[in-house]
Scaffold this motif. Structure first.
Motif, PDB file in Angstrom:
ATOM      1  N   LEU A 190       0.555  -1.768   0.084  1.00 52.80           N
ATOM      2  CA  LEU A 190      -0.078   0.007  -0.311  1.00 52.80           C
ATOM      3  C   LEU A 190       0.965   1.168  -0.358  1.00 52.80           C
ATOM      4  CD1 LEU A 190      -2.726  -1.362   2.370  1.00 52.80           C
ATOM      5  CD2 LEU A 190      -3.159  -0.505   0.236  1.00 52.80           C
ATOM      6  N   ILE A 191       0.141   1.945  -0.796  1.00 48.33           N
ATOM      7  CA  ILE A 191       1.511   3.398  -1.507  1.00 48.33           C
ATOM      8  C   ILE A 191       1.097   4.661  -0.698  1.00 48.33           C
ATOM      9  CG2 ILE A 191       2.620   4.530  -2.630  1.00 48.33           C
ATOM     10  CD1 ILE A 191       3.832   2.098  -3.745  1.00 48.33           C
ATOM     11  N   LYS A 192       1.129   5.386  -0.086  1.00 45.13           N
ATOM     12  CA  LYS A 192       0.080   6.762  -0.719  1.00 45.13           C
ATOM     13  C   LYS A 192       0.505   7.201  -1.826  1.00 45.13           C
ATOM     14  CE  LYS A 192       0.742  11.007   0.102  1.00 45.13           C
ATOM     15  NZ  LYS A 192       1.410  11.620  -1.311  1.00 45.13           N
ATOM     16  N   SER A 193      -0.130   7.992  -2.916  1.00 45.44           N
ATOM     17  CA  SER A 193       0.240   8.283  -4.099  1.00 45.44           C
ATOM     18  C   SER A 193       0.455   9.692  -4.306  1.00 45.44           C
ATOM     19  CB  SER A 193      -1.193   8.466  -4.635  1.00 45.44           C
ATOM     20  OG  SER A 193      -1.277   8.811  -6.619  1.00 45.44           O
ATOM     21  N   ALA A 194       1.319  10.049  -4.988  1.00 44.68           N
ATOM     22  CA  ALA A 194       1.795  11.750  -5.038  1.00 44.68           C
ATOM     23  C   ALA A 194       0.630  12.581  -5.524  1.00 44.68           C
ATOM     24  CB  ALA A 194       2.896  11.864  -6.524  1.00 44.68           C
ATOM     25  N   MET A 195       0.758  13.789  -4.802  1.00 43.47           N
ATOM     26  CA  MET A 195      -0.106  14.475  -4.612  1.00 43.47           C
ATOM     27  C   MET A 195       0.343  15.870  -4.514  1.00 43.47           C
ATOM     28  SD  MET A 195      -3.085  13.160  -2.031  1.00 43.47           S
ATOM     29  CE  MET A 195      -4.321  14.324  -2.948  1.00 43.47           C
ATOM     30  N   SER A 196      -0.043  16.908  -5.612  1.00 36.81           N
ATOM     31  CA  SER A 196       0.480  17.978  -4.830  1.00 36.81           C
ATOM     32  C   SER A 196      -0.538  18.825  -3.420  1.00 36.81           C
ATOM     33  CB  SER A 196      -0.220  19.017  -6.289  1.00 36.81           C
ATOM     34  OG  SER A 196       0.108  20.711  -5.857  1.00 36.81           O
ATOM     35  N   ASP A 197       0.492  18.370  -2.425  1.00 35.27           N
ATOM     36  CA  ASP A 197      -0.021  18.993  -1.252  1.00 35.27           C
ATOM     37  C   ASP A 197      -0.116  20.631  -1.098  1.00 35.27           C
ATOM     38  OD1 ASP A 197       2.750  19.722  -0.072  1.00 35.27           O
ATOM     39  OD2 ASP A 197       3.113  17.151  -0.440  1.00 35.27           O
ATOM     40  N   SER A 198       0.870  21.223  -1.612  1.00 35.10           N
ATOM     41  CA  SER A 198       1.282  22.541  -1.966  1.00 35.10           C
ATOM     42  C   SER A 198       1.104  23.339  -0.775  1.00 35.10           C
ATOM     43  CB  SER A 198      -0.275  23.017  -2.174  1.00 35.10           C
ATOM     44  OG  SER A 198       0.041  24.665  -2.739  1.00 35.10           O
ATOM     45  N   LEU A 199       2.673  22.498   0.256  1.00 31.86           N
ATOM     46  CA  LEU A 199       2.072  22.741   1.743  1.00 31.86           C
ATOM     47  C   LEU A 199       3.793  23.219   2.249  1.00 31.86           C
ATOM     48  CD1 LEU A 199       0.061  19.670   3.584  1.00 31.86           C
ATOM     49  CD2 LEU A 199       0.352  22.723   4.026  1.00 31.86           C
ATOM     50  N   GLY A 200       4.508  23.226   0.479  1.00 29.54           N
ATOM     51  CA  GLY A 200       6.059  24.391   1.006  1.00 29.54           C
ATOM     52  C   GLY A 200       5.559  25.590   1.040  1.00 29.54           C
TER      53      GLY A 200
ATOM     54  N   TYR B 235      -9.567  19.300  -0.920  1.00 30.81           N
ATOM     55  CA  TYR B 235      -8.618  18.282  -0.373  1.00 30.81           C
ATOM     56  C   TYR B 235      -6.949  18.544   0.391  1.00 30.81           C
ATOM     57  CZ  TYR B 235     -11.510  14.339  -1.170  1.00 30.81           C
ATOM     58  OH  TYR B 235     -12.604  13.377  -1.458  1.00 30.81           O
ATOM     59  N   SER B 236      -6.811  19.551  -0.596  1.00 24.61           N
ATOM     60  CA  SER B 236      -5.771  20.293  -0.279  1.00 24.61           C
ATOM     61  C   SER B 236      -5.775  21.165   1.095  1.00 24.61           C
ATOM     62  CB  SER B 236      -5.410  21.066  -1.308  1.00 24.61           C
ATOM     63  OG  SER B 236      -4.961  20.861  -2.699  1.00 24.61           O
ATOM     64  N   MET B 237      -6.904  21.887   1.558  1.00 25.42           N
ATOM     65  CA  MET B 237      -6.965  22.467   2.600  1.00 25.42           C
ATOM     66  C   MET B 237      -7.100  21.226   3.801  1.00 25.42           C
ATOM     67  SD  MET B 237      -5.610  24.815   1.966  1.00 25.42           S
ATOM     68  CE  MET B 237      -6.035  25.722   3.463  1.00 25.42           C
ATOM     69  N   LEU B 238      -7.564  19.846   3.023  1.00 22.66           N
ATOM     70  CA  LEU B 238      -7.924  18.522   4.283  1.00 22.66           C
ATOM     71  C   LEU B 238      -6.924  18.536   4.451  1.00 22.66           C
ATOM     72  CD1 LEU B 238      -9.209  17.339   5.849  1.00 22.66           C
ATOM     73  CD2 LEU B 238      -9.865  15.871   4.235  1.00 22.66           C
ATOM     74  N   LEU B 239      -5.495  18.566   3.976  1.00 25.83           N
ATOM     75  CA  LEU B 239      -3.930  18.154   3.750  1.00 25.83           C
ATOM     76  C   LEU B 239      -3.339  18.962   5.153  1.00 25.83           C
ATOM     77  CD1 LEU B 239      -3.721  17.169   0.261  1.00 25.83           C
ATOM     78  CD2 LEU B 239      -2.957  15.360   2.392  1.00 25.83           C
ATOM     79  N   THR B 240      -3.804  20.255   4.147  1.00 24.07           N
ATOM     80  CA  THR B 240      -3.262  21.421   5.548  1.00 24.07           C
ATOM     81  C   THR B 240      -3.281  21.122   7.355  1.00 24.07           C
ATOM     82  OG1 THR B 240      -3.461  22.529   4.444  1.00 24.07           O
ATOM     83  CG2 THR B 240      -2.975  23.976   6.243  1.00 24.07           C
ATOM     84  N   ALA B 241      -5.388  20.630   7.040  1.00 20.67           N
ATOM     85  CA  ALA B 241      -5.559  20.514   8.408  1.00 20.67           C
ATOM     86  C   ALA B 241      -4.399  19.108   8.959  1.00 20.67           C
ATOM     87  CB  ALA B 241      -6.792  20.382   8.866  1.00 20.67           C
ATOM     88  N   LEU B 242      -4.707  17.778   8.480  1.00 12.89           N
ATOM     89  CA  LEU B 242      -3.922  17.043   8.648  1.00 12.89           C
ATOM     90  C   LEU B 242      -2.751  17.422   9.143  1.00 12.89           C
ATOM     91  CD1 LEU B 242      -5.430  13.999   6.198  1.00 12.89           C
ATOM     92  CD2 LEU B 242      -6.178  13.945   7.944  1.00 12.89           C
ATOM     93  N   GLY B 243      -1.797  17.972   7.879  1.00 13.82           N
ATOM     94  CA  GLY B 243      -0.624  17.916   8.858  1.00 13.82           C
ATOM     95  C   GLY B 243      -0.483  18.943  10.018  1.00 13.82           C
ATOM     96  N   GLU B 244      -1.998  19.353  10.068  1.00 11.50           N
ATOM     97  CA  GLU B 244      -1.669  20.775  11.396  1.00 11.50           C
ATOM     98  C   GLU B 244      -2.569  19.950  12.828  1.00 11.50           C
ATOM     99  OE1 GLU B 244      -3.320  24.159  10.052  1.00 11.50           O
ATOM    100  OE2 GLU B 244      -1.656  24.957   9.395  1.00 11.50           O
ATOM    101  N   ASP B 245      -2.356  19.311  12.266  1.00 10.13           N
ATOM    102  CA  ASP B 245      -3.303  17.516  14.106  1.00 10.13           C
ATOM    103  C   ASP B 245      -5.337  18.528  13.681  1.00 10.13           C
ATOM    104  OD1 ASP B 245      -1.824  15.078  13.959  1.00 10.13           O
ATOM    105  OD2 ASP B 245      -0.391  16.564  14.422  1.00 10.13           O
ATOM    106  N   ARG B 246      -5.642  18.952  12.872  1.00  5.93           N
ATOM    107  CA  ARG B 246      -6.863  19.828  13.629  1.00  5.93           C
ATOM    108  C   ARG B 246      -7.305  19.059  12.596  1.00  5.93           C
ATOM    109  NH1 ARG B 246      -7.659  23.810   9.447  1.00  5.93           N
ATOM    110  NH2 ARG B 246      -6.301  24.389   8.953  1.00  5.93           N
ATOM    111  N   GLU B 247      -7.705  17.327  12.134  1.00  7.81           N
ATOM    112  CA  GLU B 247      -8.868  18.025  10.872  1.00  7.81           C
ATOM    113  C   GLU B 247     -10.375  17.303  11.442  1.00  7.81           C
ATOM    114  OE1 GLU B 247      -7.063  13.469  12.400  1.00  7.81           O
ATOM    115  OE2 GLU B 247      -6.208  15.966  11.767  1.00  7.81           O
ATOM    116  N   ASP B 248     -10.255  17.409  13.173  1.00  7.98           N
ATOM    117  CA  ASP B 248     -11.572  16.942  13.589  1.00  7.98           C
ATOM    118  C   ASP B 248     -12.528  18.165  13.038  1.00  7.98           C
ATOM    119  OD1 ASP B 248     -11.512  14.879  13.840  1.00  7.98           O
ATOM    120  OD2 ASP B 248     -10.477  14.169  15.604  1.00  7.98           O
ATOM    121  N   HIS B 249     -11.856  19.491  13.139  1.00  6.34           N
ATOM    122  CA  HIS B 249     -12.460  20.685  13.373  1.00  6.34           C
ATOM    123  C   HIS B 249     -12.481  21.593  11.759  1.00  6.34           C
ATOM    124  CE1 HIS B 249     -11.663  20.712  16.841  1.00  6.34           C
ATOM    125  NE2 HIS B 249     -10.674  20.422  17.032  1.00  6.34           N
ATOM    126  N   PHE B 250     -11.995  20.538  10.735  1.00  2.00           N
ATOM    127  CA  PHE B 250     -12.466  20.787   9.011  1.00  2.00           C
ATOM    128  C   PHE B 250     -13.294  20.802   9.036  1.00  2.00           C
ATOM    129  CE2 PHE B 250     -12.116  20.184   4.835  1.00  2.00           C
ATOM    130  CZ  PHE B 250     -11.615  21.417   4.480  1.00  2.00           C
TER     131      PHE B 250
END
Length: 399
Positions: free
Chosen positions: A26-36, A357-372
């Motif tokens: 199982l591989i996490k596919s390449a996505m443009s996470d735009s988090l740089g 989905y891009s903004m959900l990625l941001t929320a995941l990186g900030e450990d706040r997806e439950d509030h997204f």
């Protein structure tokens, strides 16, 4: 009638030709996470995001759209593996993304004709001027510099501690453009037949292998089809697989689809629902000994297991499913199972779902997806505002 496998094939390790082993399928596919950070470097949120996928059981996470040059990015949130990079931050990303025995590889790319206009002058294999897409053509000198550029980025990735690299030759970006007749109208050694359109890809693979040595994994993502009339066909893509068989790549990641305004869509043998490119992957397996990763449309564990059982693929790559549940790999590798709950949106604006989905990625990186709780329209506004801010940073950093 299809039969279900008696054992969980997803748990089996995958041995790559270079000698490296991925711990499961199982591989996490390449996505443009735009988090740089807008200057080509990782942020704390991005580092945490890839750590979460590693903790969640993925054997390999692919960082989408890591640029080999700052002059042709897909977006101003891309990472850049070029001289001047914040190597300390890259090393932290590589270290934490390798937690739990996982691999993390950058997807090395160059957006070419699809480079982000506000921070770039797009250049592709050939000059184009159609409504919604304009670019200059690359000179032979610029083409001949690509192997050096990719080898340099791969060396930086290796020095930073990443486990391998994936060369991006899909989804309408530069090497996909070289392979596609829609973009590539050249009459020299880099245009015409499939072999000539492939030439620069082969030269880059050889240069990267020469730089990183025999034991460092090199993968490549290709289109099975552009899904456009006049674009890369499935037959041409199958020839690309045959050509890759003669190279030193360690895996082939199969996906599909390209943006080219004005071109009519073509199904070209792809499925409109469920896993999209299974039929092509089965054909590809017959012409290559390289491990095949299959990307696109997987929503259930049964679909993933079936693709392994029937020989369509050697590993399954998941994108949005792993955004909705970053621990999906652990669930599918265990008795827990489970199906991600894909959201349904009522008349979202163009680009709104991708932005959501891009903004959900941001929320995941900030450990706040439950509030997204953003709507696609709200996510698109936030995403565009952030891009505008990062464009200013990008121009200040790279000119």
């Amino acid at each position: 009638m299809r039969t279900q496998p008696t054992t969980n094939l997803l748990t089996l390790p995958l041995d790559l030709p270079c000698g490296v082993q991925l711990k499961n399928r199982l591989i996490k596919s390449a996505m443009s996470d735009s988090l740089g950070d807008g200057a080509g470097n990782p942020t704390k949120a991005q580092i945490r995001l890839y750590e979460r996928w590693a903790e969640g059981g993925a054997a390999l996470s692919l960082i989408g759209e890591v640029q080999t040059s700052p002059h042709y990015p897909e977006k101003p949130g891309n990472l850049v593996l070029a001289p001047g990079v914040d190597l300390t931050a890259m090393m932290e990303l590589a270290k934490r993304g390798s937690t739990n025995g996982a691999h993390i590889w950058p997807q090395l790319g160059h957006a070419g004709a699809l480079a982000h206009g506000p921070v770039s002058t797009p250049k592709g294999p050939s000059p184009l001027d159609v409504d919604g897409l304009k670019c200059e053509g690359m000179s032979l000198t610029e083409i001949h510099d690509l192997p050096r550029s990719y080898a340099q980025s791969a060396t930086l990735a290796q020095n930073a501690g990443f486990g391998g690299v994936l060369i991006h030759a899909g989804h309408g970006f530069l090497f996909s453009q070289f392979l596609s007749p829609l973009f590539n109208h050249r009459t020299d050694a880099y245009g015409g037949s499939v072999e000539r359109r492939f030439r620069i890809v082969g030269e880059v693979v050889d240069a990267v292998r020469g730089a990183v040595g025999p034991a460092f994994p090199i993968g490549i993502r290709i289109n099975s089809t552009d899904k456009l009339e006049g674009g890369l066909s499935a037959e041409d893509a199958l020839e690309v697989v045959r050509l890759l068989e003669a190279t030193s790549v360690d895996l082939i990641d199969i996906s599909g689809g390209t943006y080219f305004p004005g071109a009519k869509s073509s199904s070209d043998g792809t499925s409109s629902s469920g896993p999209y490119f299974i039929d092509f992957a089965k054909r590809a397996k017959k012409v290559t000994s390289k491990p095949i990763i299959l990307t696109g449309g997987f929503e259930t564990r049964d679909q993933a297991q079936q693709a392994l059982q029937d020989g369509s693929a050697d590993a399954i790559s998941l994108a949005r499913a792993m955004v909705l549940n970053p621990s999906l790999a652990n669930a599918w590798l265990s008795d827990a199972g489970g199906v991600p709950e894909f959201p349904m949106f009522d008349k979202p604006p163009r680009g709104g779902i991708t932005a959501w989905y891009s903004m959900l990625l941001t929320a995941l990186g900030e450990d706040r997806e439950d509030h997204f709780d953003q709507s696609p329209a709200e996510a698109l506004a936030t995403y565009d505002a952030r891009d505008a801010e990062r464009c200013a940073i990008w121009l200040s950093r790279f000119g």
